[in-house]
Write a protein that holds these residues in place. Structure first.
Motif, short mmCIF file in Angstrom:
data_model
loop_
_atom_site.label_atom_id
_atom_site.label_comp_id
_atom_site.label_asym_id
_atom_site.label_seq_id
_atom_site.Cartn_x
_atom_site.Cartn_y
_atom_site.Cartn_z
N SER A 33 0.84 -1.20 0.00
CA SER A 33 0.00 0.00 0.00
C SER A 33 0.88 1.24 0.00
CB SER A 33 -0.91 0.01 1.23
OG SER A 33 -0.13 0.10 2.39
N THR A 35 0.73 5.28 0.99
CA THR A 35 -0.05 6.28 1.71
C THR A 35 0.30 7.67 1.19
OG1 THR A 35 -0.03 4.89 3.67
CG2 THR A 35 -0.57 7.21 3.99
N LEU A 36 -0.71 8.38 0.74
CA LEU A 36 -0.54 9.75 0.29
C LEU A 36 -1.44 10.63 1.14
CD1 LEU A 36 -0.69 9.15 -3.57
CD2 LEU A 36 1.35 9.50 -2.17
N SER A 37 -0.87 11.68 1.68
CA SER A 37 -1.63 12.57 2.54
C SER A 37 -0.99 13.95 2.51
CB SER A 37 -1.62 12.03 3.98
OG SER A 37 -2.12 12.99 4.87
N ASP A 38 -1.80 14.97 2.76
CA ASP A 38 -1.27 16.33 2.84
C ASP A 38 -0.49 16.55 4.13
OD1 ASP A 38 -2.40 17.01 0.41
OD2 ASP A 38 -4.23 17.82 1.31
N ASP A 39 -0.73 15.69 5.13
CA ASP A 39 -0.14 15.88 6.45
C ASP A 39 1.18 15.16 6.67
OD1 ASP A 39 -2.35 17.43 7.13
OD2 ASP A 39 -3.48 15.65 7.78
N ILE A 40 1.44 14.10 5.90
CA ILE A 40 2.66 13.33 6.10
C ILE A 40 3.36 13.08 4.77
CG2 ILE A 40 1.90 12.16 8.20
CD1 ILE A 40 1.19 9.74 6.51
N GLN A 41 4.65 12.79 4.87
CA GLN A 41 5.45 12.48 3.69
C GLN A 41 5.01 11.12 3.14
OE1 GLN A 41 9.60 12.54 4.56
NE2 GLN A 41 10.21 12.34 2.43
N PRO A 42 4.95 10.95 1.82
CA PRO A 42 4.52 9.68 1.24
C PRO A 42 5.47 8.55 1.63
CG PRO A 42 4.69 11.37 -0.45
CD PRO A 42 5.25 11.95 0.80
#
Length: 101
Positions: A33, A35-42
């Motif tokens: 998987s 994880t892509l998020s505005d809050d954490i590094q990919p």
């Protein structure tokens, strides 16, 4: 394998002057998987480490000396390494990994 040992081996890899052979055994197949998020590094697949073996590494003498000098502050290490002709890009990973404190 305990966290301190993994951290020590990671520091050895970061200090290495060139590529180092490693053998990494995981406890299970990594989860596939991303994880892509505005809050954490990919970050991508992950799994727990069972064993990590690092071959003999070659170190830049100047960076190694700065690393083991417990009285040398990071600011002064950067100044000293720069004045000795080392480019910032050669030792910036050491700063990121807090090898020069």
């Amino acid at each position: 394998m305990y966290v301190g040992k993994i951290l020590d081996l990671t520091r050895e890899l970061a200090l290495a002057d060139s590529s180092v052979d490693i053998e990494l055994n995981l406890t299970k197949k990594p989860r596939s998987s991303i994880t892509l998020s505005d809050d954490i590094q990919p970050f991508g697949p992950s799994a727990l480490i069972r064993d990590l073996h690092v071959a003999n590494a070659r170190y830049d003498d100047k960076i190694e000396k700065a690393y083991y000098d417990t009285d040398l502050r990071a600011t002064q290490a950067v100044i000293d390494l720069s004045s000795e002709g080392l480019w910032y890009r050669r030792f910036k990973k050491h700063l990121v990994l807090e090898l020069l404190e």
